[in-house]
Design an enzyme around this catalytic site. Structure first.
Site, PDB file in Angstrom:
ATOM      1  CB  SER A   6     -16.824  -5.688  26.542  1.00 19.08           C
ATOM      2  OG  SER A   6     -16.958  -4.284  26.509  1.00 19.08           O
ATOM      3  CG  HIS A  31     -19.362  -6.604  23.228  1.00 23.18           C
ATOM      4  ND1 HIS A  31     -20.507  -7.031  22.602  1.00 23.18           N
ATOM      5  CD2 HIS A  31     -19.744  -5.589  24.045  1.00 23.18           C
ATOM      6  CE1 HIS A  31     -21.536  -6.313  23.017  1.00 23.18           C
ATOM      7  NE2 HIS A  31     -21.099  -5.423  23.899  1.00 23.18           N
ATOM      8  CG  ASP A  33     -19.805  -2.141  24.899  1.00 25.15           C
ATOM      9  OD1 ASP A  33     -20.884  -2.619  24.515  1.00 25.15           O
ATOM     10  OD2 ASP A  33     -19.071  -2.697  25.743  1.00 25.15           O
ATOM     11  CG  MET A  35     -21.610   3.578  25.337  1.00 20.67           C
ATOM     12  SD  MET A  35     -21.119   3.640  27.060  1.00 20.67           S
ATOM     13  CE  MET A  35     -20.923   1.887  27.391  1.00 20.67           C
ATOM     14  CG  HIS A  64     -23.902  -3.303  22.502  1.00 23.78           C
ATOM     15  ND1 HIS A  64     -23.745  -3.419  23.864  1.00 23.78           N
ATOM     16  CD2 HIS A  64     -25.207  -2.986  22.310  1.00 23.78           C
ATOM     17  CE1 HIS A  64     -24.897  -3.171  24.459  1.00 23.78           C
ATOM     18  NE2 HIS A  64     -25.806  -2.896  23.537  1.00 23.78           N
ATOM     19  CG  MET A  66     -25.402   0.496  24.252  1.00 22.43           C
ATOM     20  SD  MET A  66     -24.306   0.190  25.641  1.00 22.43           S
ATOM     21  CE  MET A  66     -22.793  -0.105  24.739  1.00 22.43           C
ATOM     22  CG  MET A 135     -28.524  -4.474  27.282  1.00 22.59           C
ATOM     23  SD  MET A 135     -26.772  -4.708  26.911  1.00 22.59           S
ATOM     24  CE  MET A 135     -25.984  -3.971  28.353  1.00 22.59           C
ATOM     25  CG  ASP A 170     -23.059  -6.313  27.068  1.00 21.30           C
ATOM     26  OD1 ASP A 170     -22.116  -6.328  27.874  1.00 21.30           O
ATOM     27  OD2 ASP A 170     -23.221  -5.429  26.199  1.00 21.30           O
ATOM     28  N   GLY A 172     -21.883  -7.612  33.711  1.00 16.75           N
ATOM     29  CA  GLY A 172     -21.778  -8.262  35.022  1.00 16.75           C
ATOM     30  C   GLY A 172     -21.414  -9.732  35.002  1.00 16.75           C
TER      31      GLY A 172
HETATM   32  C1  DX5 Z   1     -22.349  -1.906  29.168  1.00 15.76           C
HETATM   33  C2  DX5 Z   1     -21.656  -2.510  27.983  1.00 15.76           C
HETATM   34  C3  DX5 Z   1     -20.929  -3.766  28.291  1.00 15.76           C
HETATM   35  C4  DX5 Z   1     -19.801  -3.628  29.262  1.00 15.76           C
HETATM   36  C5  DX5 Z   1     -19.757  -4.886  30.052  1.00 15.76           C
HETATM   37  O1  DX5 Z   1     -23.181  -0.902  28.746  1.00 15.76           O
HETATM   38  O2  DX5 Z   1     -22.606  -2.816  26.961  1.00 15.76           O
HETATM   39  O3  DX5 Z   1     -20.500  -4.420  27.106  1.00 15.76           O
HETATM   40  O4  DX5 Z   1     -18.552  -3.430  28.658  1.00 15.76           O
HETATM   41  O5  DX5 Z   1     -18.811  -4.754  31.046  1.00 15.76           O
HETATM   42  P1  DX5 Z   1     -18.708  -5.750  32.274  1.00 15.76           P
HETATM   43  O6  DX5 Z   1     -18.453  -7.111  31.704  1.00 15.76           O
HETATM   44  O7  DX5 Z   1     -17.589  -5.213  33.041  1.00 15.76           O
HETATM   45  O8  DX5 Z   1     -20.019  -5.698  33.008  1.00 15.76           O
HETATM   46 ZN    ZN Z   2     -22.092  -4.097  25.204  1.00 13.16          ZN
END
Ligand code: DX5
Ligand code: ZN
Length: 210
Positions: A6, A31, A33, A35, A64, A66, A135, A170, A172
């Protein structure tokens, strides 16, 4: 398993360079993201960044979303270079229309739910999508702690959908908890901070060699 690094945790000042390093280390997906500050309490980037990055890599762009009202923007993300689009079931009441729109353009379809959302919300759509994204943090930020309670949903979905279905996790993921996540049945792994932590090449290789 597929690793999808990501870029949310990348250094945006040298983004293309870091993405090349990810690719050269052996990853096949990226990946991305997006937002909107509404569906999640944070903003990231959108079409222009994806379009620019498209020139520098042939990685599979795993976008992805969001964002609220994903249907309004899906076409533009495809035009920007997305290979797969994942939207949130919680963000739209037009799930079927979103699926059809992505499918008609020949792109891979993903549907996602937040940690507390039950699997029953996506039950009716599983046969129409290529991937379900469960998630494992509350979406919005990288670097959060993996919510282990989601592992039971991963197990349940794997039992229901069989071996070939893509179950993405996705949030942690670390080198320490990855084995448990794979054992639960996930086969598409997003990792942000675990990849962009200073040793991109080494991290990608260690995460992929499982
Ligand atoms: C969170 C994102 C993830 C994020 C994951 O909302 O969707 O893709 O980048 O980051 P890590 O791997 O650091 O938890
Ligand atoms: Zn993501």
């Amino acid at each position: 398993m597929i690793l999808s690094p990501s870029i949310l945790s990348a250094d945006f000042g040298i983004l293309a360079e870091q993405v090349r390093e990810v690719e050269e280390a052996g990853a096949e997906w990226l990946h991305i993201d997006v937002m909107d500050g509404h569906f999640v309490p944070n903003m990231s980037f959108a079409m222009p960044v994806i379009k620019s990055l498209r020139k520098y890599t042939s990685l599979f762009f795993d976008v992805h979303l969001m964002i609220e009202r994903p249907k309004v923007y899906i076409e533009r993300f495809i035009e920007s270079g997305a290979d797969g689009i994942t939207f949130h079931a919680e963000a739209t009441d037009k799930i079927d229309e979103c699926i059809d729109m992505i499918r008609k353009r020949g792109k891979s379809v993903g549907i996602s739910i937040c940690p507390e959302t039950p699997l029953s919300v996506i039950d009716d759509y599983l046969d129409k999508v290529d991937m379900a994204l469960l998630m494992t943090v509350h979406p919005g930020y990288g670097g959060q702690k993996y919510i282990t309670e989601v592992n039971s949903k991963i197990r349940e979905l794997r039992a229901k959908m069989g071996d070939d279905f893509k179950i993405q996790v996705d949030g942690g993921v670390t080198e320490e908890n990855l084995d448990d996540i794979l054992e639960a049945g996930a086969n598409v792994i997003v990792a942000g901070t675990a990849v962009f932590n200073g040793d991109i090449t080494g991290s990608v290789k260690r995460l992929m060699n499982r």
